[in-house]
Structure formats: C-alpha cells, structure tokens
Design a protein around this motif. Sequence first.
Motif, PDB file in Angstrom:
ATOM      1  N   THR A  41      -1.729   4.342   3.406  1.00 18.66           N
ATOM      2  CA  THR A  41      -1.648   3.042   3.713  1.00 18.66           C
ATOM      3  C   THR A  41      -1.071   2.299   2.692  1.00 18.66           C
ATOM      4  O   THR A  41      -0.075   1.310   2.412  1.00 18.66           O
ATOM      5  CB  THR A  41      -2.335   2.302   4.465  1.00 18.66           C
ATOM      6  OG1 THR A  41      -3.086   3.199   5.842  1.00 18.66           O
ATOM      7  CG2 THR A  41      -2.342   0.972   4.890  1.00 18.66           C
ATOM      8  N   VAL A  42      -1.955   2.130   1.428  1.00 20.00           N
ATOM      9  CA  VAL A  42      -1.469   0.920   0.506  1.00 20.00           C
ATOM     10  C   VAL A  42      -0.424   1.439  -0.472  1.00 20.00           C
ATOM     11  O   VAL A  42       0.401   0.736  -0.883  1.00 20.00           O
ATOM     12  CB  VAL A  42      -3.038   1.103  -0.703  1.00 20.00           C
ATOM     13  CG1 VAL A  42      -4.092   0.134   0.362  1.00 20.00           C
ATOM     14  CG2 VAL A  42      -3.511   2.159  -1.208  1.00 20.00           C
ATOM     15  N   THR A  43      -0.329   2.880  -0.525  1.00 19.27           N
ATOM     16  CA  THR A  43       0.746   3.312  -1.286  1.00 19.27           C
ATOM     17  C   THR A  43       2.113   3.122  -0.762  1.00 19.27           C
ATOM     18  O   THR A  43       3.030   2.669  -1.480  1.00 19.27           O
ATOM     19  CB  THR A  43       0.624   4.826  -2.039  1.00 19.27           C
ATOM     20  OG1 THR A  43       0.511   5.564  -0.840  1.00 19.27           O
ATOM     21  CG2 THR A  43      -0.368   4.801  -2.920  1.00 19.27           C
ATOM     22  N   ASN A  44       1.849   3.485   0.478  1.00 16.91           N
ATOM     23  CA  ASN A  44       3.362   3.247   1.432  1.00 16.91           C
ATOM     24  C   ASN A  44       3.729   1.562   1.522  1.00 16.91           C
ATOM     25  O   ASN A  44       4.888   1.268   1.510  1.00 16.91           O
ATOM     26  CB  ASN A  44       3.081   3.750   2.576  1.00 16.91           C
ATOM     27  CG  ASN A  44       3.353   5.413   2.719  1.00 16.91           C
ATOM     28  OD1 ASN A  44       3.860   5.830   1.814  1.00 16.91           O
ATOM     29  ND2 ASN A  44       2.863   5.862   3.731  1.00 16.91           N
ATOM     30  N   ARG A  45       2.737   0.867   1.417  1.00 18.47           N
ATOM     31  CA  ARG A  45       2.909  -0.636   1.593  1.00 18.47           C
ATOM     32  C   ARG A  45       3.580  -1.023   0.501  1.00 18.47           C
ATOM     33  O   ARG A  45       4.321  -2.059   0.567  1.00 18.47           O
ATOM     34  CB  ARG A  45       1.470  -1.353   1.920  1.00 18.47           C
ATOM     35  CG  ARG A  45       1.913  -2.796   2.013  1.00 18.47           C
ATOM     36  CD  ARG A  45       0.301  -3.500   2.106  1.00 18.47           C
ATOM     37  NE  ARG A  45      -0.584  -3.101   3.555  1.00 18.47           N
ATOM     38  CZ  ARG A  45      -1.561  -2.838   3.677  1.00 18.47           C
ATOM     39  NH1 ARG A  45      -2.414  -3.220   2.751  1.00 18.47           N
ATOM     40  NH2 ARG A  45      -1.950  -2.499   4.777  1.00 18.47           N
ATOM     41  N   VAL A  46       3.234  -0.621  -0.918  1.00 18.97           N
ATOM     42  CA  VAL A  46       3.912  -0.857  -2.043  1.00 18.97           C
ATOM     43  C   VAL A  46       5.376  -0.592  -2.004  1.00 18.97           C
ATOM     44  O   VAL A  46       6.183  -1.274  -2.312  1.00 18.97           O
ATOM     45  CB  VAL A  46       3.183  -0.183  -3.290  1.00 18.97           C
ATOM     46  CG1 VAL A  46       4.051  -0.560  -4.600  1.00 18.97           C
ATOM     47  CG2 VAL A  46       1.745  -0.938  -3.580  1.00 18.97           C
ATOM     48  N   ARG A  47       5.635   0.667  -1.491  1.00 15.57           N
ATOM     49  CA  ARG A  47       7.072   1.061  -1.488  1.00 15.57           C
ATOM     50  C   ARG A  47       7.841   0.156  -0.346  1.00 15.57           C
ATOM     51  O   ARG A  47       8.803  -0.204  -0.696  1.00 15.57           O
ATOM     52  CB  ARG A  47       6.874   2.619  -1.072  1.00 15.57           C
ATOM     53  CG  ARG A  47       8.418   3.157  -0.872  1.00 15.57           C
ATOM     54  CD  ARG A  47       8.607   4.597  -0.246  1.00 15.57           C
ATOM     55  NE  ARG A  47       9.035   4.364   0.999  1.00 15.57           N
ATOM     56  CZ  ARG A  47       8.753   5.239   1.844  1.00 15.57           C
ATOM     57  NH1 ARG A  47       8.440   6.569   1.539  1.00 15.57           N
ATOM     58  NH2 ARG A  47       9.181   5.171   3.021  1.00 15.57           N
ATOM     59  N   ARG A  48       7.291  -0.104   0.804  1.00 13.64           N
ATOM     60  CA  ARG A  48       8.106  -0.769   1.563  1.00 13.64           C
ATOM     61  C   ARG A  48       8.356  -2.294   1.147  1.00 13.64           C
ATOM     62  O   ARG A  48       9.257  -2.864   1.362  1.00 13.64           O
ATOM     63  CB  ARG A  48       7.316  -0.771   3.163  1.00 13.64           C
ATOM     64  CG  ARG A  48       7.332   0.167   4.008  1.00 13.64           C
ATOM     65  CD  ARG A  48       6.717   0.155   5.334  1.00 13.64           C
ATOM     66  NE  ARG A  48       5.374  -0.525   5.334  1.00 13.64           N
ATOM     67  CZ  ARG A  48       4.213   0.040   5.427  1.00 13.64           C
ATOM     68  NH1 ARG A  48       4.386   1.547   5.406  1.00 13.64           N
ATOM     69  NH2 ARG A  48       3.217  -0.451   5.028  1.00 13.64           N
ATOM     70  N   ASP A  49       7.195  -2.724   0.431  1.00 10.69           N
ATOM     71  CA  ASP A  49       7.458  -4.155  -0.145  1.00 10.69           C
ATOM     72  C   ASP A  49       8.418  -4.193  -1.206  1.00 10.69           C
ATOM     73  O   ASP A  49       9.262  -4.975  -1.163  1.00 10.69           O
ATOM     74  CB  ASP A  49       6.062  -4.610  -0.661  1.00 10.69           C
ATOM     75  CG  ASP A  49       5.338  -5.110   0.091  1.00 10.69           C
ATOM     76  OD1 ASP A  49       5.686  -5.232   1.586  1.00 10.69           O
ATOM     77  OD2 ASP A  49       4.075  -5.357  -0.156  1.00 10.69           O
ATOM     78  N   ASP A  50       8.547  -3.229  -1.861  1.00 10.04           N
ATOM     79  CA  ASP A  50       9.576  -2.898  -2.961  1.00 10.04           C
ATOM     80  C   ASP A  50      10.985  -2.661  -2.283  1.00 10.04           C
ATOM     81  O   ASP A  50      12.034  -3.207  -2.740  1.00 10.04           O
ATOM     82  CB  ASP A  50       9.464  -1.786  -3.815  1.00 10.04           C
ATOM     83  CG  ASP A  50       8.250  -1.961  -4.835  1.00 10.04           C
ATOM     84  OD1 ASP A  50       7.724  -3.245  -4.952  1.00 10.04           O
ATOM     85  OD2 ASP A  50       7.979  -0.891  -5.707  1.00 10.04           O
ATOM     86  N   GLU A  51      11.150  -2.088  -1.442  1.00 13.51           N
ATOM     87  CA  GLU A  51      12.190  -1.699  -0.525  1.00 13.51           C
ATOM     88  C   GLU A  51      12.894  -3.168   0.095  1.00 13.51           C
ATOM     89  O   GLU A  51      13.931  -3.440  -0.066  1.00 13.51           O
ATOM     90  CB  GLU A  51      12.084  -0.589   0.561  1.00 13.51           C
ATOM     91  CG  GLU A  51      12.304   0.657   0.108  1.00 13.51           C
ATOM     92  CD  GLU A  51      11.673   1.914   1.194  1.00 13.51           C
ATOM     93  OE1 GLU A  51      12.178   2.892   1.064  1.00 13.51           O
ATOM     94  OE2 GLU A  51      11.155   1.257   2.196  1.00 13.51           O
ATOM     95  N   ALA A  52      11.839  -4.020   0.545  1.00 14.05           N
ATOM     96  CA  ALA A  52      12.349  -5.228   1.391  1.00 14.05           C
ATOM     97  C   ALA A  52      12.538  -6.286  -0.089  1.00 14.05           C
ATOM     98  O   ALA A  52      13.888  -6.807   0.317  1.00 14.05           O
ATOM     99  CB  ALA A  52      11.139  -5.875   1.701  1.00 14.05           C
TER     100      ALA A  52
END
Length: 64
Positions: A41-52
């Motif tokens: 959850t936390v690592t995917n959240r970082v990736r999604r935030d970077d993509e956004a």
Amino acid sequence: MRSVTREDDDRLLAMLALRSSGKRPSEIAAGCGLTSQYVSTVTNRVRRDDEAQEGADLSAAYWP
C-alpha cells in the motif's frame, strides 16, 4: 493521528529501494516486522503520487 518522523521517511525510502531491486512486498515485510499489505500500500501510493505529479505512467521506472 501521529506525525510522520524522519525514521518513518527513512523506512519508506528503504522499502522503495528494496522493491526497486526486485524484492517482493512479503519479503520486505518479513524483514521489517510489517504486513505485506502495508508495504504494498505505502510503496504503491508513492508511485501513484509520483505518476500524478509527472502526468505519466512510471511503472517501468519503479519495480519489476
């Protein structure tokens, strides 16, 4: 709600580095005393935030 500490940031950066090197969330979790769901959850959240922020799919730049 508790404040995020430098230790929290360092742990997250370490988890991101391990995932980038090919470790599975379950392997990372076992070494950190966390659940694999939390690591995912936390690592995917970082990736999604970077993509956004970038406005692009960065999945190839993160982990295999």
